[in-house]
Design a protein around this motif. Structure first.
Motif, PDB file in Angstrom:
ATOM      1  N   VAL A 282       0.836  -1.203   0.000  1.00 44.78           N
ATOM      2  CA  VAL A 282       0.000   0.000   0.000  1.00 44.78           C
ATOM      3  C   VAL A 282       0.871   1.254   0.000  1.00 44.78           C
ATOM      4  N   ILE A 283       1.906   1.271   0.864  1.00 49.36           N
ATOM      5  CA  ILE A 283       2.809   2.416   0.920  1.00 49.36           C
ATOM      6  C   ILE A 283       3.532   2.603  -0.406  1.00 49.36           C
ATOM      7  N   ALA A 284       3.946   1.482  -1.009  1.00 53.01           N
ATOM      8  CA  ALA A 284       4.646   1.560  -2.283  1.00 53.01           C
ATOM      9  C   ALA A 284       3.751   2.104  -3.388  1.00 53.01           C
ATOM     10  N   LEU A 285       2.490   1.711  -3.398  1.00 57.32           N
ATOM     11  CA  LEU A 285       1.560   2.221  -4.410  1.00 57.32           C
ATOM     12  C   LEU A 285       1.399   3.731  -4.294  1.00 57.32           C
ATOM     13  N   ILE A 286       1.348   4.238  -3.054  1.00 56.55           N
ATOM     14  CA  ILE A 286       1.243   5.682  -2.844  1.00 56.55           C
ATOM     15  C   ILE A 286       2.510   6.387  -3.344  1.00 56.55           C
ATOM     16  N   GLY A 287       3.677   5.805  -3.012  1.00 63.59           N
ATOM     17  CA  GLY A 287       4.933   6.385  -3.470  1.00 63.59           C
ATOM     18  C   GLY A 287       5.059   6.387  -4.979  1.00 63.59           C
ATOM     19  N   LEU A 288       4.603   5.305  -5.624  1.00 68.41           N
ATOM     20  CA  LEU A 288       4.639   5.217  -7.072  1.00 68.41           C
ATOM     21  C   LEU A 288       3.759   6.283  -7.707  1.00 68.41           C
ATOM     22  N   ALA A 289       2.560   6.470  -7.164  1.00 71.36           N
ATOM     23  CA  ALA A 289       1.650   7.479  -7.705  1.00 71.36           C
ATOM     24  C   ALA A 289       2.263   8.885  -7.595  1.00 71.36           C
ATOM     25  N   LEU A 290       2.904   9.180  -6.458  1.00 71.63           N
ATOM     26  CA  LEU A 290       3.523  10.481  -6.277  1.00 71.63           C
ATOM     27  C   LEU A 290       4.686  10.667  -7.243  1.00 71.63           C
ATOM     28  N   GLY A 291       5.465   9.607  -7.452  1.00 74.14           N
ATOM     29  CA  GLY A 291       6.595   9.699  -8.374  1.00 74.14           C
ATOM     30  C   GLY A 291       6.144   9.972  -9.796  1.00 74.14           C
ATOM     31  N   ILE A 292       5.129   9.264 -10.255  1.00 79.89           N
ATOM     32  CA  ILE A 292       4.612   9.474 -11.602  1.00 79.89           C
ATOM     33  C   ILE A 292       4.019  10.876 -11.751  1.00 79.89           C
ATOM     34  N   LEU A 293       3.388  11.380 -10.674  1.00 75.36           N
ATOM     35  CA  LEU A 293       2.831  12.729 -10.707  1.00 75.36           C
ATOM     36  C   LEU A 293       3.933  13.763 -10.904  1.00 75.36           C
ATOM     37  N   LEU A 294       5.066  13.583 -10.217  1.00 74.08           N
ATOM     38  CA  LEU A 294       6.177  14.518 -10.356  1.00 74.08           C
ATOM     39  C   LEU A 294       6.765  14.475 -11.773  1.00 74.08           C
ATOM     40  N   VAL A 295       6.880  13.295 -12.346  1.00 74.40           N
ATOM     41  CA  VAL A 295       7.456  13.160 -13.676  1.00 74.40           C
ATOM     42  C   VAL A 295       6.552  13.794 -14.727  1.00 74.40           C
ATOM     43  N   ASN A 296       5.250  13.677 -14.576  1.00 80.97           N
ATOM     44  CA  ASN A 296       4.314  14.099 -15.627  1.00 80.97           C
ATOM     45  C   ASN A 296       3.559  15.369 -15.321  1.00 80.97           C
ATOM     46  N   LYS A 297       3.913  16.060 -14.232  1.00 77.98           N
ATOM     47  CA  LYS A 297       3.210  17.292 -13.886  1.00 77.98           C
ATOM     48  C   LYS A 297       3.410  18.332 -14.959  1.00 77.98           C
TER      49      LYS A 297
END
Length: 297
Positions: A282-297
């Motif tokens: 669950v924690i990893a899924l949240i971290g992954l979502a945040l990482g992708i958001l930073l890359v594609n913002k």
């Protein structure tokens, strides 16, 4: 391909499509593991590519898409196909020496290869510091999720398997760069995929013969199901969609989404193999979502 065909940013269709591909690839890892009990690795990989290649040929013929016209893409196609074959050879060979959990983490270093290599091909696809941070965060989330699958003692010659996993990541990233940096960038998605499937299918099947791997003569319904899913859905349909996306959208940003594939694979393991979902996931899924958001913002 006209310049207007390329889009500078990922739209909703691109995001949904690449996540769908990642989900299929994650489930494909479960399919490969399930089928290995009835078919050897190189025969599985080689026959899968050959069957998917035949489907691409039929698809292109039905749509009137030329696969054998002289457009200057032969060199790039052979290079991409060779890299594609070598990637799968490294993965299957490395699995003999390291765990699947370790292997999948090393394989998904490929987006870093694409991110580092794309500025040499397209000066418009440089990563900003914020995007670099997002990519690191996304990869860290993937590594964190799979860390609990690592064994304390490891397997004999585990370093060799890990090294082959790193090699597979370099080859996967190199395949994407070869497509974007050659005449394949203006070829159809069908032709790009056909090159890779045809070359890898022949190369991996020859490797199976050279290694004297036995080819199963009796195929159970279970094997046909798992193998058919790999050949038709994963290797044909999802790869065709992926190469179309690579030709029309920024490769670096698309590659960042492939980091979600291991997590989709873990979720597939939960649903198909009955594994438990942990807090770490669950924690990893949240971290992954945040990482992708930073890359594609």
């Amino acid at each position: 391909m006209l310049k207007s065909d390329r889009k500078p940013h990922l739209d909703a269709f691109a995001v949904a499509s690449v996540l769908f591909c990642c989900a299929l690839w994650g489930l494909g890892q479960v399919a490969i593991k399930a089928a290995l009990s009835e078919i050897t690795p190189f025969w599985q990989a080689g026959l899968r590519s050959l069957i998917a290649g035949a489907l691409v040929w039929l698809w292109a013929r039905a749509r009137g898409i030329a696969l054998f016209d002289r457009d200057g893409s032969l060199g790039g196609g052979l290079l991409a196909g060779g890299l594609f074959a070598a990637e799968f050879a490294a993965i299957f060979w490395g699995m003999q020496y390291t765990s699947a959990s370790r292997m999948v983490v090393f394989i998904y270093l490929a987006p870093f290869v694409v991110a580092l290599g794309m500025p040499f091909i397209s000066r418009h696809e440089k990563l900003t510091p914020r995007q670099g941070l997002g990519l690191l965060l996304a990869f860290g989330a993937v590594a964190f999720a799979f860390a609990e699958g690592f064994s304390a003692g490891g397997q004999p010659q585990q370093w060799l398997g890990d090294a082959l996993g790193l090699l597979a990541a370099l080859l996967w990233g190199g395949t994407t760069l070869a497509i974007r940096g050659s005449r394949l960038a203006s070829a159809s998605a069908e032709k790009t995929l056909f090159y890779q499937l045809a070359v890898s299918g022949l190369a991996l099947s020859l490797a199976a013969l050279a290694l004297h791997e036995p080819l199963p003569l009796a195929w159970s319904a279970r094997l046909l199901g798992w193998f058919g899913f790999q050949a038709v859905i994963v290797s044909f349909a999802s790869y065709l969609l992926w190469f179309w996306l690579v030709r029309h959208y920024p490769a670096t940003r698309l590659a960042s989404f492939t980091l979600s594939t291991p997590l989709f694979g873990l979720l597939a393991g939960v649903l198909v193999l009955g594994e438990a979902i942990t807090l770490r996931l669950v924690i990893a899924l949240i971290g992954l979502a945040l990482g992708i958001l930073l890359v594609n913002k």
